[in-house]
Scaffold this motif. Structure first.
Motif: not given
Length: 162
Positions: A102-104, A99-100, A106-107
């Motif tokens: 893809v979010g990182t 987890p995290g 994107g950021g």
């Protein structure tokens, strides 16, 4: 199609102009062996082209097809199934499946003012690794690439422009 694949492989790496006439010769001069084979076994597709690049350090296989008989799509990278329309700029990562990630990514892209147009994530059910193929609105800066490469979960980062 084989010659076009060789052109794509060589044109950004050689100072000589690569074209349909000289591509195979230039590949041979670089020590690249080009082999073409045909099979009637395309499994889930009416037609499928698979390209495998083998180096002393690793091999990479990509497979694509024409959806609707005219829209080129990437459908596999190594053992990862993806569905990606071809064209434009992409960011490819091979990373730990956690987890995290893809979010990182994107950021980082958001801070660079780069829009994500499409995203495909593939997982390997046998391992804890995944890939992401992210359609982006523009190439990334060297700083953004370095920041992504420095993430502990990231194993590989490649920018692709088609």
């Amino acid at each position: 199609i084989t010659v076009e694949a060789v052109i794509g492989l060589l044109e950004t790496r050689l100072s000589d102009r690569v074209n349909r006439v000289n591509a195979t010769h230039l590949a041979a001069a670089q020590g690249i062996e080009v082999r073409e084979s045909r099979s009637q076994n395309a499994r889930d597709y009416l037609s499928l082209i698979e390209i495998c690049v083998v180096t002393p350090h690793k091999s990479t296989t990509v497979a694509g097809t024409l959806l609707g008989g005219r829209l080129p799509h990437l459908v596999r990278i190594d053992d990862y199934h993806v569905e990606a329309a071809l064209g434009g700029n992409f960011l490819f990562t091979r990373h730990r499946d956690q987890p995290g990630v893809v979010g990182t990514l994107g950021g980082i892209l958001g801070r660079e003012n780069i829009n994500i147009s499409r995203m495909n994530v593939g997982v390997d059910g046998m391992a804890d690794t995944a890939i992401a193929l992210i359609g982006v609105s523009a190439p990334l800066s060297d700083n953004a690439i370095a920041e992504i490469k420095a993430l502990p979960a990231i194993f590989e980062v490649v920018e692709i422009s088609l």
